[in-house]
Write a protein that holds these residues in place. Structure first.
Motif, mmCIF file in Angstrom:
data_model
loop_
_atom_site.group_PDB
_atom_site.id
_atom_site.type_symbol
_atom_site.label_atom_id
_atom_site.label_comp_id
_atom_site.label_asym_id
_atom_site.label_seq_id
_atom_site.Cartn_x
_atom_site.Cartn_y
_atom_site.Cartn_z
ATOM 1 N N ILE A 13 45.870 50.421 43.189
ATOM 2 C CA ILE A 13 46.220 50.649 41.999
ATOM 3 C C ILE A 13 45.026 50.568 40.970
ATOM 4 C CG2 ILE A 13 47.626 49.780 39.859
ATOM 5 C CD1 ILE A 13 49.714 48.781 41.833
ATOM 6 N N MET A 14 43.972 49.473 41.632
ATOM 7 C CA MET A 14 42.796 49.295 40.904
ATOM 8 C C MET A 14 41.987 50.623 40.997
ATOM 9 S SD MET A 14 42.599 45.317 42.511
ATOM 10 C CE MET A 14 40.890 45.245 42.048
ATOM 11 N N PRO A 15 41.219 50.500 39.979
ATOM 12 C CA PRO A 15 40.139 51.808 39.649
ATOM 13 C C PRO A 15 39.043 51.170 40.264
ATOM 14 C CG PRO A 15 40.332 50.701 37.707
ATOM 15 C CD PRO A 15 41.373 50.131 38.464
ATOM 16 N N LEU A 16 38.699 51.457 41.666
ATOM 17 C CA LEU A 16 37.635 51.013 42.396
ATOM 18 C C LEU A 16 36.946 52.117 42.984
ATOM 19 C CD1 LEU A 16 39.669 48.356 44.956
ATOM 20 C CD2 LEU A 16 38.314 47.998 42.840
ATOM 21 N N ASP A 41 54.660 39.795 37.417
ATOM 22 C CA ASP A 41 54.296 40.424 36.005
ATOM 23 C C ASP A 41 52.659 39.908 35.851
ATOM 24 O OD1 ASP A 41 56.612 41.329 35.659
ATOM 25 O OD2 ASP A 41 57.447 39.504 34.772
ATOM 26 N N THR A 42 52.339 38.974 36.153
ATOM 27 C CA THR A 42 50.733 38.706 35.895
ATOM 28 C C THR A 42 49.801 39.671 36.617
ATOM 29 O OG1 THR A 42 51.519 36.325 35.811
ATOM 30 C CG2 THR A 42 49.112 36.758 36.121
ATOM 31 N N LEU A 43 50.148 39.771 37.943
ATOM 32 C CA LEU A 43 49.555 40.977 38.380
ATOM 33 C C LEU A 43 49.375 42.357 37.846
ATOM 34 C CD1 LEU A 43 50.340 40.108 42.282
ATOM 35 C CD2 LEU A 43 48.180 39.840 41.288
ATOM 36 N N LEU A 44 50.649 42.863 37.558
ATOM 37 C CA LEU A 44 50.846 44.056 36.860
ATOM 38 C C LEU A 44 49.984 43.940 35.825
ATOM 39 C CD1 LEU A 44 54.696 44.725 37.585
ATOM 40 C CD2 LEU A 44 52.386 45.928 38.497
ATOM 41 N N ALA A 45 49.908 42.761 34.782
ATOM 42 C CA ALA A 45 49.216 42.805 33.528
ATOM 43 C C ALA A 45 47.663 42.865 33.913
ATOM 44 C CB ALA A 45 49.461 41.533 32.749
ATOM 45 N N ALA A 46 47.151 42.185 35.006
ATOM 46 C CA ALA A 46 45.869 42.248 35.408
ATOM 47 C C ALA A 46 45.427 43.576 35.861
ATOM 48 C CB ALA A 46 45.570 41.370 36.430
ATOM 49 N N LEU A 47 46.265 44.520 36.619
ATOM 50 C CA LEU A 47 45.911 45.668 37.153
ATOM 51 C C LEU A 47 45.862 46.658 35.906
ATOM 52 C CD1 LEU A 47 48.148 45.854 40.053
ATOM 53 C CD2 LEU A 47 45.686 45.188 40.214
ATOM 54 N N GLN A 77 36.355 43.283 39.766
ATOM 55 C CA GLN A 77 37.828 43.416 40.028
ATOM 56 C C GLN A 77 38.471 42.975 41.325
ATOM 57 O OE1 GLN A 77 39.375 47.334 39.374
ATOM 58 N NE2 GLN A 77 37.383 48.034 38.734
ATOM 59 N N ARG A 78 37.779 43.076 42.166
ATOM 60 C CA ARG A 78 38.082 42.577 43.734
ATOM 61 C C ARG A 78 38.057 40.877 43.408
ATOM 62 N NH1 ARG A 78 35.535 46.902 46.168
ATOM 63 N NH2 ARG A 78 36.892 48.112 47.285
ATOM 64 N N ALA A 79 37.091 40.404 42.896
ATOM 65 C CA ALA A 79 37.019 39.014 42.706
ATOM 66 C C ALA A 79 37.938 38.221 41.889
ATOM 67 C CB ALA A 79 35.477 38.760 42.143
ATOM 68 N N ALA A 80 38.347 39.016 40.810
ATOM 69 C CA ALA A 80 39.488 38.707 39.698
ATOM 70 C C ALA A 80 40.733 38.476 40.565
ATOM 71 C CB ALA A 80 39.227 39.437 38.417
#
Length: 194
Positions: A92-95, A158-164, A183-186
């Motif tokens: 999901i992350m823009p890596l 929910d916390t993970l989805l908000a972070a993503l 991003q990976r570190a966070a």
């Protein structure tokens, strides 16, 4: 003999053209005329596939979700628990450039979804699916002793989805501060807090 047209392939070509236009000009730069030209069709040739611009944008968003889901299924494979959760988040992350383009489509779509209940429903459905997968991974992790905290799995998801979502926005607006490494570190910090 009439030409046989693969309608699904044609829809995918049109969606790919939308992605290209959004990447170059943003959502506001997408016109039906430009879209037809980008896809290599006459303007009227789009009508059998999409009624209007909003329908095309919904299809582009859905395609982004489908691409993410397909990558996630492949990346996760037989993994469970936190390994599976981490792999899902990474998809999901823009890596990379592909996922960054998906983020452009998704973030552009959000602006329209604020005022269109049909688009909002498409977004809600995608998030509900990801939330369900995340809570499943967290339940597996809890059963395996990988997660010990008292925070409910739904709250962690929910916390993970908000972070993503934040990663997607920030990678577009402040890319120098939202590198793949950061991003990976966070994400690792969030997972460690579980």
């Amino acid at each position: 003999m009439p030409k046989i047209v693969d309608h699904d392939a044609r829809r995918r070509e049109i969606v790919a053209a939308v992605w290209a236009l959004i990447a170059r000009s943003g959502l506001d730069g997408v016109t039906m005329r430009d879209l037809a030209a980008e896809a290599g069709y006459s303007n009227g040739a789009l009508a059998p596939y999409f009624r209007d611009k909003d329908e095309i944008l919904r299809a582009a968003f859905q395609y982004a979700v489908e691409c993410t889901d397909a990558r996630a299924r492949q990346a996760i494979g037989d993994a469970t628990g936190l390994v599976a959760l981490r792999r899902l988040c990474h998809e999901i992350m823009p890596l990379d450039e592909t996922r960054l383009l998906e983020a452009r489509v998704v973030v552009a779509f959000w602006g329209r979804a604020l005022h269109d209940p049909r688009m909002a429903a498409v977004h809600a459905s995608a998030l509900d699916e990801w939330r369900q997968r995340m809570t499943g991974c967290l339940a597996q992790a809890r059963a395996a002793g990988e997660v010990a905290g008292g925070v409910p799995d739904e709250q962690s998801a929910d916390t993970l989805l908000a972070a993503l979502a934040g990663f997607q926005v920030n990678a577009l607006l402040i890319p120098h501060a939202t590198t793949p490494a950061r991003q990976r570190a966070a994400l690792e910090g969030l997972l460690a807090s579980l």
